[in-house]
Design a protein around this motif. Structure first.
Motif, short mmCIF file in Angstrom:
data_model
loop_
_atom_site.label_atom_id
_atom_site.label_comp_id
_atom_site.label_asym_id
_atom_site.label_seq_id
_atom_site.Cartn_x
_atom_site.Cartn_y
_atom_site.Cartn_z
N PRO A 1 -5.17 10.52 23.44
CA PRO A 1 -5.90 10.89 24.66
C PRO A 1 -6.33 9.69 25.50
CG PRO A 1 -7.03 11.69 22.68
CD PRO A 1 -5.81 10.99 22.24
N THR A 2 -6.48 8.52 24.87
CA THR A 2 -6.89 7.34 25.62
C THR A 2 -5.70 6.55 26.16
OG1 THR A 2 -6.96 5.98 23.63
CG2 THR A 2 -9.00 7.09 24.27
N GLY A 3 -4.49 7.01 25.85
CA GLY A 3 -3.29 6.33 26.33
C GLY A 3 -2.72 5.31 25.37
N LYS A 4 -3.37 5.11 24.23
CA LYS A 4 -2.86 4.17 23.24
C LYS A 4 -1.64 4.76 22.54
CE LYS A 4 -6.84 1.49 21.78
NZ LYS A 4 -7.65 1.13 20.61
N ILE A 5 -0.71 3.90 22.18
CA ILE A 5 0.48 4.34 21.45
C ILE A 5 0.09 4.63 20.01
CG2 ILE A 5 2.75 3.65 20.62
CD1 ILE A 5 2.97 1.95 23.20
N LEU A 6 0.48 5.80 19.53
CA LEU A 6 0.19 6.21 18.15
C LEU A 6 1.35 5.77 17.26
CD1 LEU A 6 -1.13 9.78 18.99
CD2 LEU A 6 -2.47 7.70 18.61
N LYS A 7 1.23 4.55 16.72
CA LYS A 7 2.32 3.95 15.94
C LYS A 7 2.74 4.79 14.75
CE LYS A 7 0.61 -0.58 17.10
NZ LYS A 7 0.03 -1.80 16.56
N ARG A 8 1.79 5.40 14.09
CA ARG A 8 2.10 6.19 12.90
C ARG A 8 2.89 7.46 13.22
NH1 ARG A 8 -0.79 3.00 10.03
NH2 ARG A 8 -2.88 2.93 9.34
N GLU A 9 2.86 7.88 14.46
CA GLU A 9 3.57 9.10 14.85
C GLU A 9 4.95 8.84 15.45
OE1 GLU A 9 1.28 11.88 17.09
OE2 GLU A 9 -0.48 11.62 15.83
N ILE A 10 5.34 7.58 15.54
CA ILE A 10 6.67 7.25 16.06
C ILE A 10 7.71 7.70 15.04
CG2 ILE A 10 8.25 5.39 16.69
CD1 ILE A 10 5.82 3.84 17.72
N GLU A 11 8.65 8.50 15.51
CA GLU A 11 9.71 8.97 14.63
C GLU A 11 11.00 8.27 15.00
OE1 GLU A 11 10.00 13.20 14.60
OE2 GLU A 11 7.85 13.46 14.30
N LEU A 12 11.67 7.73 13.99
CA LEU A 12 12.94 7.06 14.23
C LEU A 12 14.01 8.12 14.45
CD1 LEU A 12 12.79 4.30 11.50
CD2 LEU A 12 12.07 4.18 13.88
N PRO A 13 14.93 7.85 15.37
CA PRO A 13 16.01 8.80 15.61
C PRO A 13 16.80 9.08 14.33
CG PRO A 13 15.96 7.15 17.33
CD PRO A 13 14.99 6.71 16.26
N ALA A 14 17.33 10.30 14.22
CA ALA A 14 18.11 10.68 13.04
C ALA A 14 19.35 9.81 12.91
CB ALA A 14 18.50 12.14 13.15
N GLY A 15 19.76 9.58 11.68
CA GLY A 15 20.93 8.74 11.43
C GLY A 15 20.57 7.29 11.62
N ASP A 16 21.57 6.47 11.73
CA ASP A 16 21.35 5.04 11.92
C ASP A 16 21.97 4.62 13.24
OD1 ASP A 16 22.05 1.99 10.08
OD2 ASP A 16 20.41 2.52 11.38
#
Length: 75
Positions: free
Chosen positions: A54-69
């Motif tokens: 809500p404050t505009g900070k990036i939520l690092k723990r919620e970043i999901e890496l794209p499927a596959g490599d």
């Protein structure tokens, strides 16, 4: 990002601005020229947007890496 022998290694998930045009290879080359070898990312992913709170900070723990490599790998 997990690494089998080192424990962790540097990775980057990048959301480009609306008018920005850049490939993962170009980003990797740019960073390699400017930082020490142990600091540049070994994997680079481009995403549409990063999760923010809500404050505009990036939520690092919620970043999901794209499927596959699909990441560009640096060496």
């Amino acid at each position: 990002m997990a690494h089998e022998s080192l424990g962790e290694e540097v990775a980057a998930v990048v959301a480009l601005g609306d008018d920005a045009r850049c490939s993962p290879e170009e980003l990797l080359a740019y960073v390699k020229e400017r930082v020490a070898a142990y600091k540049y990312p070994r994997h680079v992913w481009l995403v549409d947007e990063l999760p923010k709170g809500p404050t505009g900070k990036i939520l690092k723990r919620e970043i999901e890496l794209p499927a596959g490599d699909a990441a560009v790998r640096g060496s």
